[in-house]
Design a protein around this motif. Structure first.
Motif, PDB file in Angstrom:
ATOM      1  N   SER A   1     -14.225   1.123  21.429  1.00 15.53           N
ATOM      2  CA  SER A   1     -13.208   0.400  22.191  1.00 15.53           C
ATOM      3  C   SER A   1     -12.080   1.293  22.682  1.00 15.53           C
ATOM      4  O   SER A   1     -11.071   0.804  23.174  1.00 15.53           O
ATOM      5  N   GLN A   2     -12.264   2.609  22.563  1.00 12.33           N
ATOM      6  CA  GLN A   2     -11.193   3.509  23.021  1.00 12.33           C
ATOM      7  C   GLN A   2     -10.986   3.380  24.525  1.00 12.33           C
ATOM      8  O   GLN A   2      -9.881   3.590  25.020  1.00 12.33           O
ATOM      9  N   LYS A   3     -12.040   3.028  25.258  1.00 18.84           N
ATOM     10  CA  LYS A   3     -11.882   2.874  26.706  1.00 18.84           C
ATOM     11  C   LYS A   3     -10.966   1.704  27.050  1.00 18.84           C
ATOM     12  O   LYS A   3     -10.491   1.593  28.178  1.00 18.84           O
ATOM     13  N   TYR A   4     -10.737   0.822  26.094  1.00 18.40           N
ATOM     14  CA  TYR A   4      -9.791  -0.279  26.296  1.00 18.40           C
ATOM     15  C   TYR A   4      -8.414   0.055  25.717  1.00 18.40           C
ATOM     16  O   TYR A   4      -7.571  -0.820  25.542  1.00 18.40           O
TER      17      TYR A   4
END
Lengths: 233, 337
Positions: free
Chosen positions: B21-24
């Protein structure tokens, strides 16, 4: 497409698509991110887009090789990336964000207007008619880095940052505009607030916005804001 | 169930991190010292990713409401049960009603308490880790507080076998420790100025030759402005050849970035997902545990390592950790007979 690959660490790498941010580079970043999402390679832990880059975090133990994992990953990715082209006809996703401008939700709206020699209504008009692109999500969960704001409503950060900015606040800092997904301290000039939730940890995708989205800010009244919040309950 | 009677300085539920979820913009969180955490889990028969309690400098006090198989690994925060010292890096069976306390910090900075079955907290976005700033994950999204009651999950078959081996030696004691422990290879060095291996970072070439040399020859001190997010270091100033702005891009666990004032920051478990400061170096994954156990005032020396060697060190370390896990299972099988 043209790119370079470099290590970030011993289990991550960065694919760089260019040096300067632009909608064209953003399209390539988006294309590569989607490529990894579609393929779900089992050795990929996750990918993280930047303004002109895509980082790939991988599990070296899931890569079968007689050489080193990084070499094998490059050997695998290069032919795939060489073939990848941005689809010119691809329509970006447009996300409408309702904003109640001014009043208690946007305590700095007048200051932004005064700073630019505009009326409050003109600031609202310019802000809500802009074409915005989300370059990346970072800084805080669900926080979009947005490009495309008119310089006519640019305003410096507050000299005295607020200790608490409520979630949903829409602000301006220099030539950037943004929306705060969670309550944090910050120095942005606040011009309004959205009842939309940008960060929902319990949701399937925790962030309302994704890199590559286009945003439209839609002005709403205080009554409409209240109604939004009630409907969401 | 475990009841907390004193929370300690900063005690939180953590696993190996929230990935995907790092892209969020969602940070990974997770334990600072992954090696100590993984070994603690292995010693109680858990999966390596199971949540443990991360204790910082001043540990908590707690009461065990049932017989519980535990292991404490990492820094030595002087654990004792009902007044008697408990050994680190071992399987320990604690009797119901016993009190576990921590005293001063003798070595390192953080200890990991694993319980057989793990801590039974909700999984949020694929992880049990506490994301302190966003208030999600872990126990109620927060650091452990006084009077918190922590539920324990279902122990594995291996956990039950370990418990059985220890139970046979327990008698009326408040706790019983396993006779054997793990190889000292895995225990992070407590040298006074430990060496940490570092690869050149993506913007290493932007720095002056002098700064590049200083990074690998001089000592850096961990300042008091250091936490789970990152360590601010004090030492020689590191300077760019010319002022350059960079666009934010992903960072990693162990990235060494340098803001314009010249003092490096090492990014750790609670780092932001992306950063806009030039990266002069990247700590080799195998040495992150050494870094994570440093506390304010400690000194560190960075030693250059190539990207190739860092990868090989990682593969070798993982092989050893795998063998360690197999070794524990084998030993328990023999002793259960």
């Amino acid at each position: 497409m043209k790119y370079t690959i470099e290590p970030l660490g011993d289990n991550s790498l960065i694919i760089e698509l260019g040096q300067d941010m632009s909608p064209e580079i953003q399209q390539k970043v988006k294309k590569i991110s989607s490529f990894f999402e579609e393929h779900a390679f089992d050795w990929v832990i996750e990918t993280v887009p930047g303004f002109t880059t895509v980082a790939v975090f991988y599990d070296p133990l899931k890569i079968e090789t007689t050489s080193l994992p990084y070499d094998e990953v490059c050997k695998f990715l290069e032919p795939l990336l060489d073939e990848l082209e941005v689809d010119d006809n691809a329509e970006p996703r447009v996300v409408e964000i309702p904003v109640c401008y001014g009043g208690e939700f946007g305590p700095d709206l007048e200051e932004v207007a005064n700073h630019n020699g505009l009326t409050v209504d003109e600031v609202i008009d310019i802000h809500s008619n802009g074409e915005y692109t989300v370059y990346m999500i970072g800084f805080a969960p669900g926080f979009p880095y947005i490009g495309g704001m008119s310089e006519r409503i640019a305003a410096p950060r507050r000299s005295n940052p607020r200790l608490k900015i409520p979630a949903g606040s829409v602000g301006i800092a220099g030539k950037q505009t943004g929306v705060y997904p969670i309550e944090t301290p910050g120095g942005w000039q606040l011009i309004g607030k959205t009842p939309e939730k940008l960060f929902t940890p319990e949701g399937e995708t925790p962030s309302l916005l994704q890199a590559g989205d286009q945003i439209k800010f839609v002005p709403i009244s205080e009554e409409e804001f209240q109604k939004y919040e009630e409907d969401a309950k | 169930m475990i009841k907390i009677t004193k929370p300690g300085l900063l005690t939180s539920v953590q696993d190996l991190g929230r990935y995907g979820s790092q892209k969020y913009g969602v940070i990974t969180s997770g334990v600072m010292d992954t090696t100590a955490h993984r070994i603690a889990n292995s010693l109680v028969g858990n999966d390596e990713n199971e949540a443990t309690l991360e204790l910082t400098l001043l540990g908590p006090d707690m009461v065990f409401h049932e017989d519980t198989l535990i292991a404490i690994c990492g820094g030595n925060l002087s654990p004792s049960i009902d007044g008697k010292p408990v050994k680190l890096w071992r399987s320990v069976l604690v009797s119901a009603g016993s009190k576990l306390k921590f005293g001063g910090c003798k070595t390192g900075c953080r200890a990991y308490l694993a319980v057989a079955g793990g801590f039974d907290v909700p999984v949020v976005m694929n992880s049990k880790s506490t994301y302190l700033r966003a208030g999600i994950g872990g126990h109620n999204g927060k650091a452990i507080q006084n009077d918190d009651e922590l539920s324990i999950g279902k122990p594995s078959e291996l956990s039950e076998k370990i418990t059985k081996v220890l139970d046979a030696q327990r008698g009326e004691k408040k706790f019983v420790e396993m006779q054997w422990t793990i190889s000292s290879d895995f225990i992070a060095s407590s040298a006074s100025k430990p060496q940490v291996r570092v690869m050149k970072g993506r913007q290493y070439d932007w720095f002056t030759t002098e700064s590049q040399m200083k990074l690998f020859t001089e000592h850096f001190e961990v300042t008091s402005q250091s936490d789970r997010m990152g360590y601010r270091l004090k030492g020689p100033q590191l300077e760019l050849q010319e002022k350059q702005e960079m666009l934010s891009e992903a960072v990693s666990f162990g990235t060494i970035q340098v803001p314009s004032e010249g003092n490096p920051i090492v990014l750790l478990a609670d780092r932001q997902t992306t950063g806009g400061y030039p990266k002069i170096g990247q700590i080799a994954t195998v040495d992150l545990s050494i870094m994570a156990q440093l506390k304010p005032g400690d000194k560190v020396q960075f030693v250059e390592v190539s990207h190739e060697v860092a990868q090989q060190l990682y593969l070798d370390r993982e092989k050893k950790l795998h063998q360690l896990k197999q070794g524990i299972a084998l030993k328990i099988r023999q002793e259960s007979k």
